[in-house]
Design a protein around this motif. Structure first.
Motif, PDB file in Angstrom:
ATOM      1  N   ILE A  34      15.431 -32.781 -30.020  1.00  0.00           N
ATOM      2  CA  ILE A  34      15.557 -34.234 -30.207  1.00  0.00           C
ATOM      3  C   ILE A  34      14.179 -34.884 -30.318  1.00  0.00           C
ATOM      4  O   ILE A  34      13.934 -35.732 -31.195  1.00  0.00           O
ATOM      5  CB  ILE A  34      16.362 -34.857 -29.046  1.00  0.00           C
ATOM      6  CG1 ILE A  34      17.816 -34.366 -29.096  1.00  0.00           C
ATOM      7  CG2 ILE A  34      16.311 -36.386 -29.111  1.00  0.00           C
ATOM      8  CD1 ILE A  34      18.636 -34.751 -27.882  1.00  0.00           C
ATOM      9  N   ILE A  35      13.261 -34.478 -29.458  1.00  0.00           N
ATOM     10  CA  ILE A  35      11.899 -35.023 -29.494  1.00  0.00           C
ATOM     11  C   ILE A  35      11.234 -34.727 -30.841  1.00  0.00           C
ATOM     12  O   ILE A  35      10.618 -35.603 -31.468  1.00  0.00           O
ATOM     13  CB  ILE A  35      11.054 -34.448 -28.342  1.00  0.00           C
ATOM     14  CG1 ILE A  35      11.559 -34.970 -26.993  1.00  0.00           C
ATOM     15  CG2 ILE A  35       9.574 -34.810 -28.519  1.00  0.00           C
ATOM     16  CD1 ILE A  35      10.954 -34.266 -25.797  1.00  0.00           C
ATOM     17  N   LEU A  36      11.369 -33.491 -31.307  1.00  0.00           N
ATOM     18  CA  LEU A  36      10.757 -33.093 -32.570  1.00  0.00           C
ATOM     19  C   LEU A  36      11.349 -33.864 -33.750  1.00  0.00           C
ATOM     20  O   LEU A  36      10.625 -34.244 -34.688  1.00  0.00           O
ATOM     21  CB  LEU A  36      10.926 -31.589 -32.791  1.00  0.00           C
ATOM     22  CG  LEU A  36       9.978 -30.706 -31.990  1.00  0.00           C
ATOM     23  CD1 LEU A  36      10.419 -29.250 -32.068  1.00  0.00           C
ATOM     24  CD2 LEU A  36       8.554 -30.840 -32.519  1.00  0.00           C
ATOM     25  N   THR A  37      12.655 -34.096 -33.724  1.00  0.00           N
ATOM     26  CA  THR A  37      13.299 -34.848 -34.810  1.00  0.00           C
ATOM     27  C   THR A  37      12.729 -36.262 -34.903  1.00  0.00           C
ATOM     28  O   THR A  37      12.370 -36.728 -35.995  1.00  0.00           O
ATOM     29  CB  THR A  37      14.821 -34.913 -34.592  1.00  0.00           C
ATOM     30  OG1 THR A  37      15.364 -33.583 -34.650  1.00  0.00           O
ATOM     31  CG2 THR A  37      15.488 -35.761 -35.665  1.00  0.00           C
ATOM     32  N   VAL A  38      12.620 -36.924 -33.762  1.00  0.00           N
ATOM     33  CA  VAL A  38      12.101 -38.294 -33.749  1.00  0.00           C
ATOM     34  C   VAL A  38      10.651 -38.335 -34.241  1.00  0.00           C
ATOM     35  O   VAL A  38      10.291 -39.140 -35.114  1.00  0.00           O
ATOM     36  CB  VAL A  38      12.210 -38.888 -32.323  1.00  0.00           C
ATOM     37  CG1 VAL A  38      11.515 -40.247 -32.264  1.00  0.00           C
ATOM     38  CG2 VAL A  38      13.664 -39.021 -31.912  1.00  0.00           C
ATOM     39  N   ILE A  64      13.652 -34.542 -43.804  1.00  0.00           N
ATOM     40  CA  ILE A  64      14.962 -33.874 -43.808  1.00  0.00           C
ATOM     41  C   ILE A  64      14.912 -32.593 -42.984  1.00  0.00           C
ATOM     42  O   ILE A  64      15.817 -32.294 -42.198  1.00  0.00           O
ATOM     43  CB  ILE A  64      15.416 -33.576 -45.248  1.00  0.00           C
ATOM     44  CG1 ILE A  64      15.616 -34.882 -46.019  1.00  0.00           C
ATOM     45  CG2 ILE A  64      16.714 -32.761 -45.245  1.00  0.00           C
ATOM     46  CD1 ILE A  64      15.916 -34.691 -47.492  1.00  0.00           C
ATOM     47  N   TYR A  65      13.820 -31.836 -43.133  1.00  0.00           N
ATOM     48  CA  TYR A  65      13.640 -30.578 -42.397  1.00  0.00           C
ATOM     49  C   TYR A  65      13.754 -30.812 -40.888  1.00  0.00           C
ATOM     50  O   TYR A  65      14.393 -30.048 -40.170  1.00  0.00           O
ATOM     51  CB  TYR A  65      12.284 -29.984 -42.755  1.00  0.00           C
ATOM     52  CG  TYR A  65      11.995 -28.630 -42.148  1.00  0.00           C
ATOM     53  CD1 TYR A  65      12.223 -27.458 -42.868  1.00  0.00           C
ATOM     54  CD2 TYR A  65      11.487 -28.503 -40.851  1.00  0.00           C
ATOM     55  CE1 TYR A  65      11.952 -26.213 -42.316  1.00  0.00           C
ATOM     56  CE2 TYR A  65      11.223 -27.268 -40.293  1.00  0.00           C
ATOM     57  CZ  TYR A  65      11.454 -26.133 -41.032  1.00  0.00           C
ATOM     58  OH  TYR A  65      11.192 -24.898 -40.488  1.00  0.00           O
ATOM     59  N   ALA A  75      15.366 -28.590 -48.366  1.00  0.00           N
ATOM     60  CA  ALA A  75      15.285 -28.993 -46.954  1.00  0.00           C
ATOM     61  C   ALA A  75      16.677 -29.069 -46.333  1.00  0.00           C
ATOM     62  O   ALA A  75      16.899 -28.592 -45.217  1.00  0.00           O
ATOM     63  CB  ALA A  75      14.573 -30.338 -46.832  1.00  0.00           C
ATOM     64  N   LEU A  76      17.628 -29.654 -47.068  1.00  0.00           N
ATOM     65  CA  LEU A  76      19.002 -29.773 -46.564  1.00  0.00           C
ATOM     66  C   LEU A  76      19.638 -28.399 -46.391  1.00  0.00           C
ATOM     67  O   LEU A  76      20.350 -28.152 -45.402  1.00  0.00           O
ATOM     68  CB  LEU A  76      19.830 -30.617 -47.531  1.00  0.00           C
ATOM     69  CG  LEU A  76      21.284 -30.882 -47.124  1.00  0.00           C
ATOM     70  CD1 LEU A  76      21.358 -31.586 -45.781  1.00  0.00           C
ATOM     71  CD2 LEU A  76      21.990 -31.701 -48.203  1.00  0.00           C
ATOM     72  N   ALA A  77      19.368 -27.484 -47.324  1.00  0.00           N
ATOM     73  CA  ALA A  77      19.905 -26.125 -47.211  1.00  0.00           C
ATOM     74  C   ALA A  77      19.383 -25.445 -45.950  1.00  0.00           C
ATOM     75  O   ALA A  77      20.124 -24.738 -45.250  1.00  0.00           O
ATOM     76  CB  ALA A  77      19.521 -25.308 -48.452  1.00  0.00           C
ATOM     77  N   THR A  78      18.103 -25.657 -45.643  1.00  0.00           N
ATOM     78  CA  THR A  78      17.514 -25.076 -44.433  1.00  0.00           C
ATOM     79  C   THR A  78      18.160 -25.643 -43.176  1.00  0.00           C
ATOM     80  O   THR A  78      18.472 -24.902 -42.239  1.00  0.00           O
ATOM     81  CB  THR A  78      15.992 -25.330 -44.409  1.00  0.00           C
ATOM     82  OG1 THR A  78      15.389 -24.753 -45.563  1.00  0.00           O
ATOM     83  CG2 THR A  78      15.362 -24.730 -43.160  1.00  0.00           C
ATOM     84  N   VAL A  79      18.382 -26.946 -43.153  1.00  0.00           N
ATOM     85  CA  VAL A  79      19.015 -27.590 -41.990  1.00  0.00           C
ATOM     86  C   VAL A  79      20.416 -27.021 -41.741  1.00  0.00           C
ATOM     87  O   VAL A  79      20.769 -26.676 -40.605  1.00  0.00           O
ATOM     88  CB  VAL A  79      19.101 -29.120 -42.200  1.00  0.00           C
ATOM     89  CG1 VAL A  79      19.974 -29.764 -41.120  1.00  0.00           C
ATOM     90  CG2 VAL A  79      17.710 -29.734 -42.173  1.00  0.00           C
ATOM     91  N   ILE A  80      21.196 -26.888 -42.801  1.00  0.00           N
ATOM     92  CA  ILE A  80      22.565 -26.378 -42.659  1.00  0.00           C
ATOM     93  C   ILE A  80      22.565 -24.935 -42.171  1.00  0.00           C
ATOM     94  O   ILE A  80      23.318 -24.560 -41.262  1.00  0.00           O
ATOM     95  CB  ILE A  80      23.324 -26.497 -43.997  1.00  0.00           C
ATOM     96  CG1 ILE A  80      23.523 -27.970 -44.356  1.00  0.00           C
ATOM     97  CG2 ILE A  80      24.666 -25.767 -43.933  1.00  0.00           C
ATOM     98  CD1 ILE A  80      24.082 -28.200 -45.749  1.00  0.00           C
ATOM     99  N   SER A  81      21.710 -24.099 -42.754  1.00  0.00           N
ATOM    100  CA  SER A  81      21.676 -22.683 -42.376  1.00  0.00           C
ATOM    101  C   SER A  81      21.191 -22.507 -40.935  1.00  0.00           C
ATOM    102  O   SER A  81      21.686 -21.640 -40.208  1.00  0.00           O
ATOM    103  CB  SER A  81      20.788 -21.896 -43.337  1.00  0.00           C
ATOM    104  OG  SER A  81      19.458 -22.366 -43.312  1.00  0.00           O
ATOM    105  N   GLU A  82      20.228 -23.314 -40.507  1.00  0.00           N
ATOM    106  CA  GLU A  82      19.742 -23.224 -39.131  1.00  0.00           C
ATOM    107  C   GLU A  82      20.810 -23.672 -38.139  1.00  0.00           C
ATOM    108  O   GLU A  82      20.897 -23.144 -37.024  1.00  0.00           O
ATOM    109  CB  GLU A  82      18.463 -24.053 -38.972  1.00  0.00           C
ATOM    110  CG  GLU A  82      17.255 -23.410 -39.640  1.00  0.00           C
ATOM    111  CD  GLU A  82      16.022 -24.268 -39.563  1.00  0.00           C
ATOM    112  OE1 GLU A  82      16.151 -25.477 -39.273  1.00  0.00           O
ATOM    113  OE2 GLU A  82      14.918 -23.738 -39.802  1.00  0.00           O
ATOM    114  N   THR A  83      21.637 -24.631 -38.543  1.00  0.00           N
ATOM    115  CA  THR A  83      22.744 -25.070 -37.689  1.00  0.00           C
ATOM    116  C   THR A  83      23.763 -23.946 -37.509  1.00  0.00           C
ATOM    117  O   THR A  83      24.314 -23.752 -36.413  1.00  0.00           O
ATOM    118  CB  THR A  83      23.424 -26.314 -38.289  1.00  0.00           C
ATOM    119  OG1 THR A  83      22.444 -27.358 -38.432  1.00  0.00           O
ATOM    120  CG2 THR A  83      24.562 -26.798 -37.409  1.00  0.00           C
TER     121      THR A  83
END
Length: 462
Positions: A111-115, A144-145, A201-209
């Protein structure tokens, strides 16, 4: 039930070291390579289907992403060492508390890193002298990443917990599944939907989830007796375990930040040579990444094996663990590093079809990859020291020996006309590795001698 769970684990405290270290390291090596393929898939797709500006935009973020995430990745190392110590000492209650502290810490870290990533992306890239023609693309990719940072941290901390008991296979399986999803989505978002850097970037977010969800599921299905079973109702920060994680993790994280800061300074210097050199540097860095992460698996194995044996009181095995780690990392670094140079034109050609970009990338590969085994040796020595509970010492040595030298060079000699070239940036790496290795060897000898005396006083054979 317990028996089926144990098949994933490795007994690090008895039996042959080298073969068990290889059993531990090889799945970890493949896991690391798959993780790199996430970013490599981004680079290849944008380089081939979106152009050199998009390639430079994605590649210019690598050093910055590492800078922002390394503190929390360091905390996952602290979780790994603490879990391994309690596992080796057979303290299941303490192990359970450490696991739940670590996993909740991973959520807070994400959460900290996202912000921070979303708010500061464009400003930091501006400070790094990112060229104007790629600034907006780079900032968009970064924002996005960082939306997926909570998933990334959950996977990193969960993998660290599994590694602490010798399980490196299941994280490999989960990354393989997520990696396939990442590649498919990359191609779909960029080629079909024409989303450019936002798509990768979106593809990376989905795959990491996906990988984070699989690691959580794995830990929740562990047996109670294993000590690493995840129970959502038990998620809380245990003060004592949190302090233990910080004691190892914070210096490890700060060391990572220091290295990343020097790399950000280096990236800023590379940026001054224009987008062709930036793109070539980005492509070469991705090729090097596969060599580095292969070597890094032996750092991780040295760390985990040393921690477990320290917890079990098997001090005499620590020297043999270090020797095995050094042999493995040296062979891996020499073979893979020189292979990367030999096939350099072909490998760089995967990322870009531009002959100028490939030539710029070969400048970096030729200097760094031929000497990359030195970096692996340095890291394995750090793994041994950290596994023995000493984390501040290697941080200070790395600050002075590696990063300090690079930064001093860039702000002094590099500014002189006769030394102002990309090659003069890259040569600071092997020079700093040699100096830092020498310092770590001295530190290891002092720490090992201290441990031998301590356990001799306690009546244990060292």
């Amino acid at each position: 039930m317990v028996k089926s769970q144990k098949k994933h684990e490795i007994d690090m405290c008895s039996g042959p070291i080298l073969t068990k270290m290889l059993r531990f390291s090889l799945p970890l090596m493949f896991s690391s390579i798959l993780q790199l393929l996430f970013n490599a898939a981004d680079i290849v797709v944008v380089g081939r289907f979106a152009g050199d500006n998009s390639l430079a935009a994605v590649g210019s973020n690598t050093a910055l992403i590492n800078l922002l995430t390394n503190l929390f990745v360091g905390l996952s190392i602290g979780a790994n060492v603490t879990c391994a110590l309690f596992s080796g000492a057979k303290k299941q209650s303490d192990l359970k508390k450490t696991v739940h502290t670590a996993m909740l810490l991973s959520v807070y870290s994400g959460i900290i890193l996202t912000v921070v990533g979303i708010i500061s992306a464009k400003q930091i890239l501006t400070w790094m002298q990112a060229p104007k023609e790629i600034l907006d693309l780079a900032a968009l990719y970064l924002r996005i990443y960082f939306i997926g940072m909570t998933s990334t941290m959950i996977y990193n901390f969960g993998s660290a917990v599994l590694r602490s008991v010798g399980d490196t296979k299941r994280p490999l399986y989960y990354l393989f599944a997520a990696g396939i999803i990442n590649v498919i989505l990359n191609l779909f978002f960029v080629i079909v939907l024409d989303m450019d850097v936002a798509g990768v970037a979106l593809a990376t977010v989905i795959s990491e989830t996906v990988s984070a969800a699989l690691i959580i599921r794995c830990m929740m299905k562990e047996s109670e007796e294993s000590g690493i079973r995840l129970e959502l109702k038990s998620l809380r920060i245990d003060r004592d375990k949190f302090i233990r994680i910080l004691r190892i993790g914070l210096p490890a994280g700060f060391q990572g930040i220091i290295f990343s800061f020097s790399n950000v300074v280096i990236q800023s210097s590379v940026n001054s040579f224009g987008k062709i050199v930036i793109a070539g540097n980005s492509a070469a860095s991705n090729v090097e990444g596969f060599v580095y992460m292969s070597m890094n698996s032996f750092y991780q194995s040295t760390l985990s094996f040393t921690s477990q044996n320290l917890g079990a009181g098997n001090i005499k095995r620590i020297g043999r663990i270090l020797a095995s780690g050094l042999i493995c990392v040296t062979v891996t670094g020499l073979l893979m590093g020189n292979a990367a140079v030999f096939f350099g034109n072909e490998l760089l050609g995967i990322y870009s079809s531009s002959s100028d970009v490939i030539a710029a990338g070969m400048q970096r590969l030729t200097i760094i990859c031929t000497t990359y085994a030195l970096c692996g040796i340095m890291d394995v020595l750090v793994g041994s020291l950290r596994g023995m509970g000493y984390s501040i010492m290697p941080m200070i040595v790395s600050l002075i020996g590696a990063c300090g030298l690079r930064i001093i060079w860039l702000f002094t000699f590099f500014r002189m006309e006769q030394f102002h070239s990309p090659e003069m940036i890259y040569i600071t790496y092997p020079v700093s590795w040699i100096i830092t290795i020498a310092a770590h060897v001295i530190c290891y000898a002092a720490v090992k001698s201290k441990l031998n005396k301590r356990y001799a006083i306690q009546g244990k054979t060292a």
